[in-house]
Design an enzyme around this catalytic site. Structure first.
Site, PDB file in Angstrom:
ATOM      1  N   GLU A  43       0.872  -1.071   0.090  1.00 24.42           N
ATOM      2  CA  GLU A  43      -0.173  -0.154  -0.061  1.00 24.42           C
ATOM      3  C   GLU A  43       0.936   1.529  -0.006  1.00 24.42           C
ATOM      4  O   GLU A  43       1.646   1.415   0.997  1.00 24.42           O
ATOM      5  CB  GLU A  43      -0.889  -0.145   1.035  1.00 24.42           C
ATOM      6  CG  GLU A  43      -1.743   1.201   1.423  1.00 24.42           C
ATOM      7  CD  GLU A  43      -2.434   1.298   2.790  1.00 24.42           C
ATOM      8  OE1 GLU A  43      -2.820   2.442   3.249  1.00 24.42           O
ATOM      9  OE2 GLU A  43      -2.915   0.267   3.387  1.00 24.42           O
ATOM     10  N   LYS A 133     -11.569  -1.293   7.096  1.00 21.91           N
ATOM     11  CA  LYS A 133     -10.299  -0.989   7.769  1.00 21.91           C
ATOM     12  C   LYS A 133     -10.623  -0.467   9.016  1.00 21.91           C
ATOM     13  O   LYS A 133     -11.436   0.667   9.218  1.00 21.91           O
ATOM     14  CB  LYS A 133      -9.456  -0.188   6.962  1.00 21.91           C
ATOM     15  CG  LYS A 133      -8.325   0.624   7.695  1.00 21.91           C
ATOM     16  CD  LYS A 133      -7.573   1.542   6.763  1.00 21.91           C
ATOM     17  CE  LYS A 133      -6.438   2.369   7.437  1.00 21.91           C
ATOM     18  NZ  LYS A 133      -5.781   3.251   6.451  1.00 21.91           N
TER      19      LYS A 133
END
Length: 213
Positions: A43, A133
């Site tokens: 990421e 998340k």
């Protein structure tokens, strides 16, 4: 199908490496070290200088490898679209921005919005987020995952923030489908010790496997 395959790869890997760096050069070194350690989901946060260009470059370099490049710290749909055009295979946000989620759904790109409450988690699920998340994880601890899973057993939760080698097992055992980790994973980069980054990445992968077993 590509969207489903990306999600499956993230889940299989169990660890998303959150890449933050002070420069493009440092970012590229961290990425290579993390990849060498066996973490396949990378990421690239928008806080890294030239992040979109890095995503574009990495997407081309690793297009034939079993590595998935995503974008993190994406705050709005405009940034999400720029990252998708650059080749990002998934989008991660620190908060729940519905327009960002809708844009990613439009282009069939997995999106992981950040949430802190059950209400936000339900909204994220309503708008089609396959993985939610939990951020910042260190504000709660692993018990928040099992707490969320009580009323929302169908939810797939990924904590980020405060996930370390010492507690990653606890997060997985609490029901996390995967974890996101940055500072604890890449701390070796601060002193130029990229071998430590590689070794830490390897240990994270091992700890997740042990916890799942």
């Amino acid at each position: 199908m590509k969207r489903i395959e990306t999600i499956q790869k993230i889940v299989e890997s169990g660890v998303v490496a959150v890449i933050r760096a002070e420069s493009k050069e440092q970012g590229m070194k961290i990425i290579e070290a993390v990849k060498k350690g066996g973490i396949k989901a990378l990421e690239i946060t928008m806080t890294v200088p030239g992040a979109v260009d890095i995503i574009k470059e990495l997407s081309e370099v690793y297009k034939n490898e079993d590595v998935i490049i995503g974008a993190g710290t994406v705050l709005d749909p405009e940034t999400a679209r720029a990252c998708i055009l650059a080749g990002a295979k998934y989008i991660v946000s620190p908060s729940l921005n519905i327009e960002t989620v809708k844009l990613c759904n439009r282009y069939r790109i997995p999106v992981m919005p950040g949430i802190m409450t059950v209400k936000e988690a339900i909204e994220a699920l309503d708008y089609g987020a396959e993985i939610v998340k939990v951020f910042p994880g260190n504000a709660f601890g692993p018990s928040i995952i099992s707490a969320f899973k009580g009323p929302l057993p169908q939810g797939n939760f990924m904590p980020t923030g405060g996930v370390s080698l010492e507690n990653v097992k606890d997060w997985i055992k609490a029901g996390a489908i995967a974890v996101g980790t940055g500072g604890d994973l890449t701390k070796g980069a601060k002193t130029g010790d990229y071998e430590l980054v590689t070794e830490t990445a390897r240990k994270f992968v091992e700890e997740v496997k042990k916890a799942r077993a």
